[in-house]
Design a protein around this motif. Structure first.
Motif, PDB file in Angstrom:
ATOM      1  N   ASP A   1       0.857  -1.177   0.061  1.00 41.24           N
ATOM      2  CA  ASP A   1      -0.095  -0.039   0.080  1.00 41.24           C
ATOM      3  C   ASP A   1       0.856   1.254  -0.060  1.00 41.24           C
ATOM      4  O   ASP A   1       0.195   2.356  -0.403  1.00 41.24           O
ATOM      5  CB  ASP A   1      -1.029  -0.099   1.390  1.00 41.24           C
ATOM      6  N   THR A   2       2.011   1.107   0.391  1.00 41.32           N
ATOM      7  CA  THR A   2       2.758   2.207   0.447  1.00 41.32           C
ATOM      8  C   THR A   2       4.136   2.250  -0.250  1.00 41.32           C
ATOM      9  O   THR A   2       4.641   3.482  -0.761  1.00 41.32           O
ATOM     10  CB  THR A   2       3.518   2.591   1.950  1.00 41.32           C
ATOM     11  N   THR A   3       4.486   1.330  -1.115  1.00 39.32           N
ATOM     12  CA  THR A   3       5.690   1.090  -1.567  1.00 39.32           C
ATOM     13  C   THR A   3       5.902   0.709  -3.315  1.00 39.32           C
ATOM     14  O   THR A   3       4.918  -0.281  -3.388  1.00 39.32           O
ATOM     15  CB  THR A   3       7.015   0.493  -0.704  1.00 39.32           C
ATOM     16  N   GLY A   4       6.449   1.236  -4.032  1.00 36.16           N
ATOM     17  CA  GLY A   4       6.645   0.766  -5.298  1.00 36.16           C
ATOM     18  C   GLY A   4       8.072   0.521  -5.710  1.00 36.16           C
ATOM     19  O   GLY A   4       9.152   1.282  -5.192  1.00 36.16           O
ATOM     20  N   TYR A   5       8.386  -0.274  -6.715  1.00 39.91           N
ATOM     21  CA  TYR A   5       9.617  -0.381  -7.344  1.00 39.91           C
ATOM     22  C   TYR A   5       9.471  -0.031  -8.765  1.00 39.91           C
ATOM     23  O   TYR A   5       8.874  -0.119  -9.588  1.00 39.91           O
ATOM     24  CB  TYR A   5      10.113  -1.624  -7.356  1.00 39.91           C
ATOM     25  N   CYS A   6      10.724   1.125  -9.243  1.00 50.45           N
ATOM     26  CA  CYS A   6      10.655   1.634 -10.260  1.00 50.45           C
ATOM     27  C   CYS A   6      11.859   1.101 -11.210  1.00 50.45           C
ATOM     28  O   CYS A   6      13.026   1.223 -10.553  1.00 50.45           O
ATOM     29  CB  CYS A   6      10.659   3.264 -10.328  1.00 50.45           C
ATOM     30  N   GLY A   7      11.863   0.727 -12.285  1.00 49.00           N
ATOM     31  CA  GLY A   7      13.055   0.278 -12.893  1.00 49.00           C
ATOM     32  C   GLY A   7      12.950   0.282 -14.465  1.00 49.00           C
ATOM     33  O   GLY A   7      11.666   0.508 -15.152  1.00 49.00           O
ATOM     34  N   VAL A   8      13.927  -0.031 -14.940  1.00 44.93           N
ATOM     35  CA  VAL A   8      13.920  -0.515 -16.612  1.00 44.93           C
ATOM     36  C   VAL A   8      13.733   0.745 -17.506  1.00 44.93           C
ATOM     37  O   VAL A   8      12.772   0.652 -18.176  1.00 44.93           O
ATOM     38  CB  VAL A   8      13.228  -1.925 -16.825  1.00 44.93           C
ATOM     39  N   LEU A   9      14.177   1.672 -17.080  1.00 49.29           N
ATOM     40  CA  LEU A   9      14.044   2.895 -17.899  1.00 49.29           C
ATOM     41  C   LEU A   9      14.979   2.806 -19.178  1.00 49.29           C
ATOM     42  O   LEU A   9      16.332   2.686 -18.969  1.00 49.29           O
ATOM     43  CB  LEU A   9      14.496   4.158 -17.153  1.00 49.29           C
ATOM     44  N   THR A  10      14.151   2.840 -20.116  1.00 44.75           N
ATOM     45  CA  THR A  10      15.005   2.812 -21.616  1.00 44.75           C
ATOM     46  C   THR A  10      14.481   4.025 -22.456  1.00 44.75           C
ATOM     47  O   THR A  10      13.760   4.582 -22.503  1.00 44.75           O
ATOM     48  CB  THR A  10      14.758   1.166 -22.256  1.00 44.75           C
ATOM     49  N   MET A  11      15.614   4.204 -23.286  1.00 41.21           N
ATOM     50  CA  MET A  11      15.376   5.393 -24.171  1.00 41.21           C
ATOM     51  C   MET A  11      16.124   5.468 -25.436  1.00 41.21           C
ATOM     52  O   MET A  11      17.347   4.490 -25.335  1.00 41.21           O
ATOM     53  CB  MET A  11      15.981   6.825 -23.602  1.00 41.21           C
ATOM     54  N   ALA A  12      15.655   5.424 -26.665  1.00 39.38           N
ATOM     55  CA  ALA A  12      16.582   5.373 -28.141  1.00 39.38           C
ATOM     56  C   ALA A  12      17.601   6.296 -28.020  1.00 39.38           C
ATOM     57  O   ALA A  12      17.572   7.226 -27.199  1.00 39.38           O
ATOM     58  CB  ALA A  12      15.306   5.909 -29.182  1.00 39.38           C
ATOM     59  N   ARG A  13      18.697   5.672 -28.433  1.00 39.74           N
ATOM     60  CA  ARG A  13      20.092   6.357 -28.191  1.00 39.74           C
ATOM     61  C   ARG A  13      20.027   7.862 -28.644  1.00 39.74           C
ATOM     62  O   ARG A  13      20.713   8.419 -28.362  1.00 39.74           O
ATOM     63  CB  ARG A  13      21.028   5.371 -28.990  1.00 39.74           C
ATOM     64  N   HIS A  14      19.223   7.930 -29.730  1.00 36.75           N
ATOM     65  CA  HIS A  14      19.263   9.531 -30.450  1.00 36.75           C
ATOM     66  C   HIS A  14      18.765  10.676 -29.311  1.00 36.75           C
ATOM     67  O   HIS A  14      18.864  11.777 -29.500  1.00 36.75           O
ATOM     68  CB  HIS A  14      18.742   9.437 -31.842  1.00 36.75           C
ATOM     69  N   LEU A  15      17.965  10.097 -28.412  1.00 33.00           N
ATOM     70  CA  LEU A  15      17.421  11.097 -27.459  1.00 33.00           C
ATOM     71  C   LEU A  15      18.049  11.245 -26.062  1.00 33.00           C
ATOM     72  O   LEU A  15      17.607  11.812 -25.482  1.00 33.00           O
ATOM     73  CB  LEU A  15      15.853  10.474 -27.221  1.00 33.00           C
ATOM     74  N   ARG A  16      18.904  10.441 -25.950  1.00 31.30           N
ATOM     75  CA  ARG A  16      19.866  10.608 -24.746  1.00 31.30           C
ATOM     76  C   ARG A  16      20.508  12.130 -24.705  1.00 31.30           C
ATOM     77  O   ARG A  16      20.872  12.549 -25.737  1.00 31.30           O
ATOM     78  CB  ARG A  16      20.960   9.498 -24.490  1.00 31.30           C
ATOM     79  N   GLY A  17      20.156  12.515 -23.501  1.00 31.85           N
ATOM     80  CA  GLY A  17      20.672  13.969 -23.372  1.00 31.85           C
ATOM     81  C   GLY A  17      19.709  14.957 -23.775  1.00 31.85           C
ATOM     82  O   GLY A  17      19.801  16.261 -23.825  1.00 31.85           O
ATOM     83  N   SER A  18      18.422  14.554 -24.192  1.00 34.01           N
ATOM     84  CA  SER A  18      17.156  15.438 -24.816  1.00 34.01           C
ATOM     85  C   SER A  18      16.365  16.047 -23.825  1.00 34.01           C
ATOM     86  O   SER A  18      15.645  16.831 -24.157  1.00 34.01           O
ATOM     87  CB  SER A  18      16.486  14.544 -25.755  1.00 34.01           C
TER      88      SER A  18
ATOM     89  N   CYS B   1      14.178  13.973 -22.224  1.00 33.61           N
ATOM     90  CA  CYS B   1      13.020  13.160 -22.228  1.00 33.61           C
ATOM     91  C   CYS B   1      13.266  12.299 -21.049  1.00 33.61           C
ATOM     92  O   CYS B   1      12.168  12.038 -20.302  1.00 33.61           O
ATOM     93  CB  CYS B   1      13.073  12.481 -23.385  1.00 33.61           C
ATOM     94  N   ALA B   2      14.267  11.725 -20.507  1.00 37.71           N
ATOM     95  CA  ALA B   2      14.419  10.726 -19.598  1.00 37.71           C
ATOM     96  C   ALA B   2      13.942  11.371 -18.099  1.00 37.71           C
ATOM     97  O   ALA B   2      13.068  10.888 -17.477  1.00 37.71           O
ATOM     98  CB  ALA B   2      15.958  10.379 -19.289  1.00 37.71           C
ATOM     99  N   PRO B   3      14.199  12.832 -17.797  1.00 39.65           N
ATOM    100  CA  PRO B   3      13.645  13.187 -16.764  1.00 39.65           C
ATOM    101  C   PRO B   3      12.263  13.267 -16.605  1.00 39.65           C
ATOM    102  O   PRO B   3      11.615  13.119 -15.726  1.00 39.65           O
ATOM    103  CB  PRO B   3      14.607  14.632 -16.348  1.00 39.65           C
TER     104      PRO B   3
END
Length: 213
Positions: free
Chosen positions: A102-119, A121-123
């Motif tokens: 009820d209180t806790t979640g796990y966040c993971g496996v953030l993926t992003m196309a290579r050409h968008l890294r640093g854009s 979008c990830a944040p």
């Protein structure tokens, strides 16, 4: 002859709330996402630090089928979501949230196309996932972990408000590798103080009851 009792109707799965910023939006994965995700989840460089490892078409299909199935569960406990650029329905990455209690979640496996890294979008993707966890699902804590070698991910996830909590080691059968991991967490109270990305993703209400302009 007595007729068998009519079973009660199965409640429909909960509708995913709108999750979008000026840059990106999150939606549920679909089986037809395969072609769009092949260059993302099949990218050896981008996936080398993730617990899933590099995925071929068979594994991508299996992951998409799992995402579709868990989206239909009641109550829903798993959110495996596609990240799309605004104005385009093709996924350019994804992220996962698993509700542990009820209180806790796990966040993971953030993926992003290579050409968008640093854009930027990830944040936005990270902020939207935490909006789902805290503002929509009412969780108070989300934790995550990432490879200590994945300095780009550590830098990105700390921008979401996560702080390190320790280190651990774990074997991941999908990637067939053992990783040394940094564990991190963020609370709803911390997320409330984080900058809100511009655009339609502005939060309707914070967990503390304060509205977001």
């Amino acid at each position: 002859m007595n007729r068998p009792p009519v079973p009660p109707p199965v409640p429909p799965p909960a509708t995913l709330p709108a999750l979008e910023t000026a840059r990106v939006r999150l939606r549920d994965h679909r089986a037809d996402d395969l072609d769009a995700l092949r260059p993302v989840w099949g990218d050896a460089t981008g996936m080398r630090h993730l617990s899933t490892g590099v995925m071929d078409d068979t594994r991508i299909r299996r992951r998409l089928a799992e995402a579709v199935a868990t989206a239909a569960e009641t109550p829903r406990r798993h959110y495996q979501l596609a990240a799309c650029l605004q104005g385009d329905d093709r996924p350019v990455g994804g992220i996962r949230l698993s509700v542990e209690d009820d209180t806790t979640g796990y966040c993971g496996v953030l993926t992003m196309a290579r050409h968008l890294r640093g854009s930027g979008c990830a944040p936005d993707i990270g902020w939207l996932m935490l909006k789902l966890a805290f503002a929509e699902l009412g969780l108070t804590r989300v934790w995550s972990m990432t490879s200590l070698e994945n300095t780009d991910a550590i830098r990105a996830i700390t921008r979401f408000g996560f702080t390190p909590t320790g280190e651990t080691e774990r074997y991941f059968p999908e990637a067939d590798t053992t990783m040394r991991l940094l564990t991190l967490e963020v609370t709803a109270a911390t997320w409330c103080t984080m900058p809100v990305p511009p655009g339609p993703g502005r939060c309707r209400a914070r967990p503390d009851g304060a509205s977001t302009p």
